[in-house]
Design a protein around this motif. Structure first.
Motif, mmCIF file in Angstrom:
data_model
loop_
_atom_site.group_PDB
_atom_site.id
_atom_site.type_symbol
_atom_site.label_atom_id
_atom_site.label_comp_id
_atom_site.label_asym_id
_atom_site.label_seq_id
_atom_site.Cartn_x
_atom_site.Cartn_y
_atom_site.Cartn_z
ATOM 1 N N GLU A 78 0.833 -1.210 0.000
ATOM 2 C CA GLU A 78 0.000 0.000 0.000
ATOM 3 C C GLU A 78 0.864 1.254 0.000
ATOM 4 O OE1 GLU A 78 -2.486 -0.282 3.389
ATOM 5 O OE2 GLU A 78 -3.696 -1.960 2.611
ATOM 6 N N GLN A 79 1.941 1.231 0.783
ATOM 7 C CA GLN A 79 2.829 2.393 0.828
ATOM 8 C C GLN A 79 3.496 2.638 -0.514
ATOM 9 O OE1 GLN A 79 2.822 4.333 3.711
ATOM 10 N NE2 GLN A 79 1.203 2.835 4.096
ATOM 11 N N GLU A 80 3.914 1.547 -1.179
ATOM 12 C CA GLU A 80 4.560 1.692 -2.482
ATOM 13 C C GLU A 80 3.578 2.185 -3.537
ATOM 14 O OE1 GLU A 80 6.742 -1.723 -3.700
ATOM 15 O OE2 GLU A 80 8.244 -1.513 -2.113
ATOM 16 N N THR A 81 2.336 1.763 -3.416
ATOM 17 C CA THR A 81 1.315 2.241 -4.342
ATOM 18 C C THR A 81 1.107 3.747 -4.179
ATOM 19 O OG1 THR A 81 0.191 0.090 -4.252
ATOM 20 C CG2 THR A 81 -1.080 1.955 -5.081
ATOM 21 N N ARG A 82 1.240 4.212 -2.950
ATOM 22 C CA ARG A 82 1.005 5.630 -2.658
ATOM 23 C C ARG A 82 2.259 6.479 -2.853
ATOM 24 N NH1 ARG A 82 1.122 8.652 2.083
ATOM 25 N NH2 ARG A 82 1.742 6.817 3.277
ATOM 26 N N LEU A 83 3.430 5.935 -2.450
ATOM 27 C CA LEU A 83 4.647 6.746 -2.424
ATOM 28 C C LEU A 83 5.640 6.412 -3.531
ATOM 29 C CD1 LEU A 83 5.371 6.523 1.427
ATOM 30 C CD2 LEU A 83 4.216 8.385 0.202
ATOM 31 N N GLY A 84 5.488 5.260 -4.155
ATOM 32 C CA GLY A 84 6.508 4.784 -5.088
ATOM 33 C C GLY A 84 7.349 3.709 -4.423
ATOM 34 N N GLU A 85 8.243 3.062 -5.176
ATOM 35 C CA GLU A 85 9.024 1.942 -4.659
ATOM 36 C C GLU A 85 9.862 2.364 -3.448
ATOM 37 O OE1 GLU A 85 12.321 -1.336 -6.189
ATOM 38 O OE2 GLU A 85 11.065 -0.252 -7.625
ATOM 39 N N LEU A 86 9.751 1.561 -2.370
ATOM 40 C CA LEU A 86 10.476 1.863 -1.144
ATOM 41 C C LEU A 86 11.849 1.204 -1.164
ATOM 42 C CD1 LEU A 86 7.658 1.257 1.512
ATOM 43 C CD2 LEU A 86 8.440 3.452 0.606
ATOM 44 N N PRO A 87 12.859 1.861 -0.593
ATOM 45 C CA PRO A 87 14.180 1.234 -0.503
ATOM 46 C C PRO A 87 14.191 0.187 0.603
ATOM 47 C CG PRO A 87 14.199 3.337 0.626
ATOM 48 C CD PRO A 87 12.837 3.206 -0.006
ATOM 49 N N ALA A 88 15.185 -0.687 0.569
ATOM 50 C CA ALA A 88 15.351 -1.628 1.673
ATOM 51 C C ALA A 88 15.745 -0.854 2.924
ATOM 52 C CB ALA A 88 16.419 -2.658 1.328
ATOM 53 N N VAL A 89 15.378 -1.386 4.070
ATOM 54 C CA VAL A 89 15.723 -0.748 5.339
ATOM 55 C C VAL A 89 17.185 -1.069 5.660
ATOM 56 C CG1 VAL A 89 15.204 -0.647 7.803
ATOM 57 C CG2 VAL A 89 13.352 -0.918 6.153
ATOM 58 N N ASN A 90 17.992 -0.057 5.950
ATOM 59 C CA ASN A 90 19.388 -0.326 6.284
ATOM 60 C C ASN A 90 19.534 -0.634 7.772
ATOM 61 O OD1 ASN A 90 19.561 2.180 7.732
ATOM 62 N ND2 ASN A 90 19.965 3.258 5.806
ATOM 63 N N HIS A 91 20.753 -0.982 8.183
ATOM 64 C CA HIS A 91 20.979 -1.420 9.562
ATOM 65 C C HIS A 91 20.645 -0.325 10.565
ATOM 66 C CE1 HIS A 91 23.285 -2.485 13.221
ATOM 67 N NE2 HIS A 91 23.017 -3.727 12.854
ATOM 68 N N GLN A 92 21.005 0.893 10.258
ATOM 69 C CA GLN A 92 20.715 1.994 11.187
ATOM 70 C C GLN A 92 19.213 2.191 11.343
ATOM 71 O OE1 GLN A 92 22.883 3.800 13.202
ATOM 72 N NE2 GLN A 92 20.893 4.358 14.062
ATOM 73 N N GLU A 93 18.486 2.068 10.255
ATOM 74 C CA GLU A 93 17.031 2.218 10.327
ATOM 75 C C GLU A 93 16.400 1.083 11.121
ATOM 76 O OE1 GLU A 93 15.968 4.654 6.221
ATOM 77 O OE2 GLU A 93 16.474 2.526 6.101
ATOM 78 N N LEU A 94 16.947 -0.141 10.970
ATOM 79 C CA LEU A 94 16.468 -1.262 11.789
ATOM 80 C C LEU A 94 16.717 -0.982 13.273
ATOM 81 C CD1 LEU A 94 17.511 -4.529 9.893
ATOM 82 C CD2 LEU A 94 15.192 -3.726 10.338
ATOM 83 N N THR A 95 17.891 -0.445 13.568
ATOM 84 C CA THR A 95 18.225 -0.098 14.951
ATOM 85 C C THR A 95 17.277 0.970 15.483
ATOM 86 O OG1 THR A 95 20.561 -0.633 14.530
ATOM 87 C CG2 THR A 95 20.068 0.712 16.464
ATOM 88 N N ASP A 96 17.004 1.969 14.658
ATOM 89 C CA ASP A 96 16.085 3.036 15.059
ATOM 90 C C ASP A 96 14.671 2.489 15.280
ATOM 91 O OD1 ASP A 96 18.184 4.785 14.809
ATOM 92 O OD2 ASP A 96 17.581 5.528 12.833
ATOM 93 N N LEU A 97 14.236 1.593 14.399
ATOM 94 C CA LEU A 97 12.900 1.014 14.527
ATOM 95 C C LEU A 97 12.792 0.200 15.805
ATOM 96 C CD1 LEU A 97 10.114 0.492 13.308
ATOM 97 C CD2 LEU A 97 11.103 -1.402 12.003
ATOM 98 N N ALA A 98 13.848 -0.568 16.111
ATOM 99 C CA ALA A 98 13.847 -1.359 17.347
ATOM 100 C C ALA A 98 13.776 -0.458 18.569
ATOM 101 C CB ALA A 98 15.093 -2.241 17.399
ATOM 102 N N ALA A 99 14.507 0.655 18.535
ATOM 103 C CA ALA A 99 14.475 1.596 19.663
ATOM 104 C C ALA A 99 13.077 2.183 19.838
ATOM 105 C CB ALA A 99 15.498 2.707 19.434
ATOM 106 N N MET A 100 12.393 2.406 18.736
ATOM 107 C CA MET A 100 11.031 2.946 18.794
ATOM 108 C C MET A 100 10.051 1.922 19.378
ATOM 109 S SD MET A 100 11.292 4.687 15.027
ATOM 110 C CE MET A 100 9.601 5.216 14.827
#
Length: 309
Positions: A78-100
């Motif tokens: 759904e997000q890609e349909t609305r925003l366009g193709e999403l990039p893969a999540v990098n390690h820092q973003e995974l770390t940030d998501l876990a902290a959240m």
């Protein structure tokens, strides 16, 4: 484009609180390892911070079930349909998501309908989000084809096929990408009642496992796998004849080695191989000649006719 982490965190937090199913085999293993008598005792121990043995077992529970992973994939679509193709999540973003997600509440639904409420720490949250394979992507051509299917109204299978591609362990070489794309095109070009359409997801899942070790000559590898299955089926049938002819003691005295081949499983896989070959254009011509019944030739002329097709 940056990944919409805040929106994903809100989605995951809501889904975790709604609940995730814990499989019967996982619960059985945990009960055996902890010597717990029932799910109620298991739930009590999993939430006891002082129970070091049980605390280490929590990691077995933190594998997103298929329903959970499929819902996340549908959200990504759904997000890609609305925003366009999403990039893969990098390690820092995974770390940030876990902290959240630190201190997020997760409800585990057990097979006996009981529930266990856990509170994730940041390390558990990191392992959990890593297992969603957000850091992995798959070829844009396949994504584009699936997007076209969705726009055409074929919505049921698209998230499941995307999830299978995201979870695949293969290396996305050009050959692998082309083969999977050809498979999908062949399946969806078939009639709705055709086995290719009815078994599309099974075919994709089998094909992705097969491609992990197929190499660059994929049609040739597919042909060799068919040969292996046919040989194994012959062996299974021969073993069944031997079992009917000789009892166990006689077989042991004759030194007959028992072969445990699941004939039904072999037949099921052979059916998948044949469907994959049909969807992707068949076997190599050289292989097709080799599989022809040359024993039917009565003269050299007959043999040449058979080999010429």
């Amino acid at each position: 484009m940056t990944f919409p982490l805040e929106q994903l965190e809100a989605k995951l937090r809501g889904m975790l609180h709604q609940g995730m199913r814990l499989g019967e085999s996982t619960v059985k293993n945990m009960l055996q390892i902890l010597a717990a008598k029932d799910a109620q005792e298991l739930a009590s121990r999993l939430t006891d911070h002082e129970d070091a043995e049980a605390w280490s077992m929590r990691d077995l529970a933190l594998f997103p079930d298929h329903e959970f992973a499929l819902t996340v994939e549908a959200w990504l679509l759904e997000q890609e349909t609305r925003l366009g193709e999403l990039p893969a999540v990098n390690h820092q973003e995974l770390t940030d998501l876990a902290a959240m997600l630190d201190h997020a509440v997760i409800i585990l639904r057990l097979p006996d309908q009981s529930r266990v409420q856990l509170v994730l720490d940041v390390e558990e949250a990191f392992r959990f989000v890593t297992r969603l394979n957000l850091q992995k992507t798959f070829p844009s051509l396949i994504k584009a084809f699936l997007a076209e299917l969705r726009e055409a109204g074929n919505t049921d299978l698209v998230p499941a096929v995307r999830l299978a591609c995201r979870q695949a362990r293969l290396t996305w070489t050009t050959a692998n990408e082309t083969f999977v794309l050809n498979l999908l095109q062949g399946c969806f070009a078939a009639d709705e009642n055709d086995a290719l359409r009815r078994q599309t997801l099974d075919l994709v899942q089998w094909c992705l496992r097969f491609l992990e070790h197929a190499g660059e000559d994929i049609p040739g590898a597919l042909a060799r796998r068919r040969d292996e299955l046919l040989k194994n089926l012959d062996q299974a049938e021969e073993m069944e004849r031997i079992r009917k002819k000789y009892n166990f003691e006689t077989r042991r005295m004759l030194g007959i080695v028992e072969q445990h081949l699941e004939e039904t499983a072999l037949q099921d896989e052979l059916a998948l191989v044949e469907l994959v070959a049909r969807a992707t254009g068949g076997y190599p011509s050289q292989y097709q000649v080799m599989r022809k019944n040359l024993g039917e030739a009565r003269t050299m002329g007959d043999m040449h006719d058979i080999m010429d097709g």
